[in-house]
Design a protein around this motif. Structure first.
Motif, PDB file in Angstrom:
ATOM      1  N   UNK A  36      50.186  29.468 -16.550  1.00 50.59           N
ATOM      2  CA  UNK A  36      50.276  28.239 -15.772  1.00 50.59           C
ATOM      3  C   UNK A  36      50.125  26.972 -16.634  1.00 50.59           C
ATOM      4  N   UNK A  37      49.099  26.969 -17.493  1.00 48.47           N
ATOM      5  CA  UNK A  37      48.822  25.785 -18.304  1.00 48.47           C
ATOM      6  C   UNK A  37      49.963  25.473 -19.245  1.00 48.47           C
ATOM      7  N   UNK A  38      50.495  26.524 -19.891  1.00 50.24           N
ATOM      8  CA  UNK A  38      51.579  26.320 -20.850  1.00 50.24           C
ATOM      9  C   UNK A  38      52.825  25.808 -20.142  1.00 50.24           C
ATOM     10  N   UNK A  79      47.120  17.884 -22.741  1.00 50.75           N
ATOM     11  CA  UNK A  79      47.930  18.977 -22.212  1.00 50.75           C
ATOM     12  C   UNK A  79      47.551  20.302 -22.873  1.00 50.75           C
ATOM     13  N   UNK A  80      47.185  20.242 -24.180  1.00 46.14           N
ATOM     14  CA  UNK A  80      46.803  21.487 -24.856  1.00 46.14           C
ATOM     15  C   UNK A  80      45.543  22.079 -24.229  1.00 46.14           C
ATOM     16  N   UNK A  81      44.617  21.219 -23.787  1.00 46.72           N
ATOM     17  CA  UNK A  81      43.394  21.732 -23.160  1.00 46.72           C
ATOM     18  C   UNK A  81      43.736  22.511 -21.890  1.00 46.72           C
ATOM     19  N   UNK A  82      44.698  22.008 -21.117  1.00 48.89           N
ATOM     20  CA  UNK A  82      45.124  22.747 -19.931  1.00 48.89           C
ATOM     21  C   UNK A  82      45.697  24.098 -20.311  1.00 48.89           C
ATOM     22  N   UNK A  83      46.572  24.101 -21.332  1.00 49.03           N
ATOM     23  CA  UNK A  83      47.175  25.359 -21.768  1.00 49.03           C
ATOM     24  C   UNK A  83      46.082  26.361 -22.139  1.00 49.03           C
ATOM     25  N   UNK A  84      45.070  25.893 -22.895  1.00 48.86           N
ATOM     26  CA  UNK A  84      44.018  26.793 -23.358  1.00 48.86           C
ATOM     27  C   UNK A  84      43.141  27.264 -22.212  1.00 48.86           C
ATOM     28  N   UNK A  85      42.755  26.320 -21.338  1.00 52.79           N
ATOM     29  CA  UNK A  85      41.881  26.674 -20.224  1.00 52.79           C
ATOM     30  C   UNK A  85      42.501  27.800 -19.397  1.00 52.79           C
ATOM     31  N   UNK A  86      43.755  27.597 -19.002  1.00 50.20           N
ATOM     32  CA  UNK A  86      44.397  28.611 -18.175  1.00 50.20           C
ATOM     33  C   UNK A  86      44.724  29.870 -18.977  1.00 50.20           C
ATOM     34  N   UNK A  87      45.142  29.680 -20.225  1.00 50.93           N
ATOM     35  CA  UNK A  87      45.490  30.825 -21.063  1.00 50.93           C
ATOM     36  C   UNK A  87      44.314  31.776 -21.208  1.00 50.93           C
ATOM     37  N   UNK A 100      52.941  24.217 -17.303  1.00 52.42           N
ATOM     38  CA  UNK A 100      52.680  22.859 -16.832  1.00 52.42           C
ATOM     39  C   UNK A 100      52.831  21.848 -17.971  1.00 52.42           C
ATOM     40  N   UNK A 101      52.283  22.203 -19.129  1.00 58.39           N
ATOM     41  CA  UNK A 101      52.374  21.376 -20.328  1.00 58.39           C
ATOM     42  C   UNK A 101      53.841  21.014 -20.600  1.00 58.39           C
TER      43      UNK A 101
END
Lengths: 244, 360
Positions: free
Chosen positions: B254-256, A174-182, B258-259
């Motif tokens: 979005x990512x945060x 989940x952290x990778x998603x946060x970073x990718x989009x961030x 979603x997380x």
């Protein structure tokens, strides 16, 4: 009223309504971090060694995020110790990455914006970029450390290694998603610019700003990935220490 | 016993793997000049011909260095040819730094002379990428596959959208990116959670909370008349910086969000219906929202460091620098924080409601 102040007040209202006391703690943490970052910038501009300022500011940022966000002091202690270790390792990675990539300073894409500025400011842009690289990873390090430490505390000390690994992997995922989009959100303008100019791939890969940005993402990914096993290790060490 | 022994050995050796990958890729990239059409030179000798102390009109002291550089061409028909050029750099290194023996650079031929165009950076970028992937594989093992596929799918979507030419249609561009954000969310939810009720809840809540957060942010911007907020300072944008700023906020948070929504949904769905699911969801959300806000805050603010220091050294006041340079980062983190906070009740409510429906 200035827009930033209004945004802060609305956020305060939201945090208090949703989070109650915890929400107020989160708000205080955000304000403190804003203050720390402004003071750090002023100190760097004032001639203090940027990397040293970043390390000191980094300790303060980690302490603020972790201790104000975590009511359980045992979880916070584990998370903080692991985050410090991770920060040390990440600093090494950042130094190697910044020195070898020569991405410090400004690129050709910045030239319009730099008109009228004196660029011979006597402060090493390389050191500033190392400071940037380190500080930008700290939020992610703190978040991962807290998540792992809290998850482990919930699982209890006798959990099988497999369950710990599953927890760690889920948190990295989940952290990778946060970073990718961030990061993409931070630099959407640059992506669009490059795409519209139809730069070829090799040119983008070697471009100072794009390479610098990509490396920044990798720093954060490496930071999170290192934080997870470190937190598991610290938690086990603390548990063993407590028993002895 | 034997197996146990083997396991401890490999446990120690395996941590060297990312370093090995890094070294191999970095080394190989020093030999990849043949892949480029642009001439690449490797510096074989440098001689400092002049250094000069300079003081700008604000009293900042710096030093310029002029180097006479000898380089050997590594590709094109002129491969092996030795060329000479001059290179001037400033010690603080705003635009370029000093060359060293072994540096690889792109050159451009002007008449018979070569000039330095750019540094070659592919080696370090790919090596760090390899290092990160090796580390991820070591720690996540098979679970890395799904995460990698999800990110690859998102990058593919992004490249597809970036091919569209929207220079002349700014409003359409905003619509396109809003659509992209929705697609990102759905794709990521499907990869992470599979085709399931949880995926539907997490995706709906993510889209709802992000939209609500941005709408609230827009309302605040509008009501305060964008006071002390300089959207014209959004970087790398020629037209309609305002729309692009909102695109950055939407995608960035979005990512945060979603997380967070995944965490809450997972916790609520697993609870037996006898327990108060809404309260449990809120508790999880409360514990994760602070650190998530901090993740984005640090990313957005650290980006402004170099420029802030430049502004301060150029005689701007702290207030001016905070407003003009750091202000956009602050605004972006605050509006993203709206979404992160709003996601907590939204996801808890939605998950509680839909989990009940499921049982009935």
């Amino acid at each position: 009223m200035s827009t930033i102040v209004a945004l802060l007040l609305v956020l305060l209202g939201l945090l208090a309504a949703v989070g109650g006391k915890q929400g107020l703690g989160d708000f205080v943490a955000l304000l403190l971090n804003m203050g720390i970052m402004i003071v750090a910038t002023v100190l760097m501009a004032g001639g203090f060694q940027p990397v040293v300022v970043a390390v000191v500011a980094g300790l303060a940022v980690l302490a603020t995020i972790i201790f104000l966000a975590t009511p359980d002091s045992d979880v916070a202690g584990t998370a903080f110790t692991a985050a410090l270790l991770a920060m040390g390792l990440v600093l090494l990675v950042v130094v190697v990455g910044v020195v070898l990539s020569h991405t410090a300073g400004f690129g050709q894409e910045d030239s319009e914006e730099l008109e009228g500025f004196s660029l011979t400011i006597g402060i090493s842009f390389q050191h500033l970029l190392i400071a940037t690289g380190l500080l930008s990873t700290l939020g992610a390090i703190a978040e991962a450390a807290v998540a792992v430490a809290a998850g482990l505390a919930e699982l209890g000390p006798t959990t099988a290694a497999d369950a710990r690994e599953r927890l760690g992997s889920a948190i990295i995922g989940t952290a990778l998603n946060t970073l990718f989009f961030g990061f993409f959100g931070g630099f959407a303008g640059l992506f669009i610019w490059f795409a519209q100019l139809h730069y070829p791939f090799w040119q983008i890969l070697n471009d100072q700003i794009f390479a610098g940005e990509l490396i920044q993402v990798f720093f954060s990914v490496i930071a999170v990935t290192l934080t997870v096993p470190l937190t598991i290790w610290v938690s086990q060490m603390r548990h063993q220490g407590g028993q002895a | 016993m034997n197996r146990f022994y083997g396991k401890t050995i490999s446990a120690k050796v395996k941590w060297g793997l990312p370093l090995l990958v890094f070294a191999v890729i970095f080394g190989l990239a020093r030999w990849d000049a043949g892949l480029y059409r642009q001439p690449i030179g490797q510096v074989t000798a440098v001689r400092t011909t002049q250094t000069r102390a300079i003081t700008d009109n604000l009293g900042n002291r710096d030093r310029t260095t002029r180097q006479a550089v000898t380089a050997r061409l590594l590709n094109t028909e002129a491969r092996g040819r030795v060329v000479h050029f001059n290179h001037t750099s400033v010690r603080s290194g705003a635009m370029d730094s000093r060359l060293q023996v072994g540096s690889q650079v792109f050159l451009s031929q002007q008449n018979s002379r070569f000039v330095l165009l750019n540094r070659k950076r592919d080696g370090i970028v790919l090596a760090l990428f390899g290092f990160a992937v090796a580390l991820l594989v070591l720690i996540m093992r098979r679970r890395f596959v799904m995460t990698a596929l999800s990110i690859l799918a998102n990058i593919g979507l992004l490249l597809l959208v970036l091919r569209v030419d929207f220079n002349s249609h700014q409003v359409a561009a905003f619509g396109l990116f809003a659509g992209l954000a929705v697609t990102f969310t759905v794709v990521t939810a499907l990869f992470v959670l599979g085709v399931s009720r949880s995926a539907a809840i997490a995706a709906t809540a993510t889209i709802g909370a992000t939209a609500a957060g941005v709408a609230l942010g827009y309302a605040v911007f509008h009501l305060t008349g964008y006071k002390d907020l300089h959207l014209e300072a959004v970087k790398y944008v020629t037209q309609a910086p305002q729309l692009l700023f909102f695109v950055q906020i939407i995608i960035g948070s979005l990512g945060a969000v979603f997380d967070e929504c995944t965490d809450i949904t997972a916790a609520v769905i697993e609870l037996p219906p006898t327990q108060n699911r809404f309260t449990a969801g809120m508790a999880i959300g409360r514990s994760v929202m602070g650190p998530l806000i901090a993740v984005l805050f640090m990313i957005f603010i650290a980006e402004t460091f170099t420029e802030s220091v430049l502004w301060l050294r150029n005689g701007n006041s702290i207030a001016q620098t905070v407003i003009w340079v750091m202000g956009l980062g602050f605004a972006q983190s605050l509006v993203s924080a709206f979404g992160i906070v709003l996601a907590v009740p939204l996801t808890s409510g939605l998950a509680t409601f839909l989990a009940k429906e499921g049982r009935a």
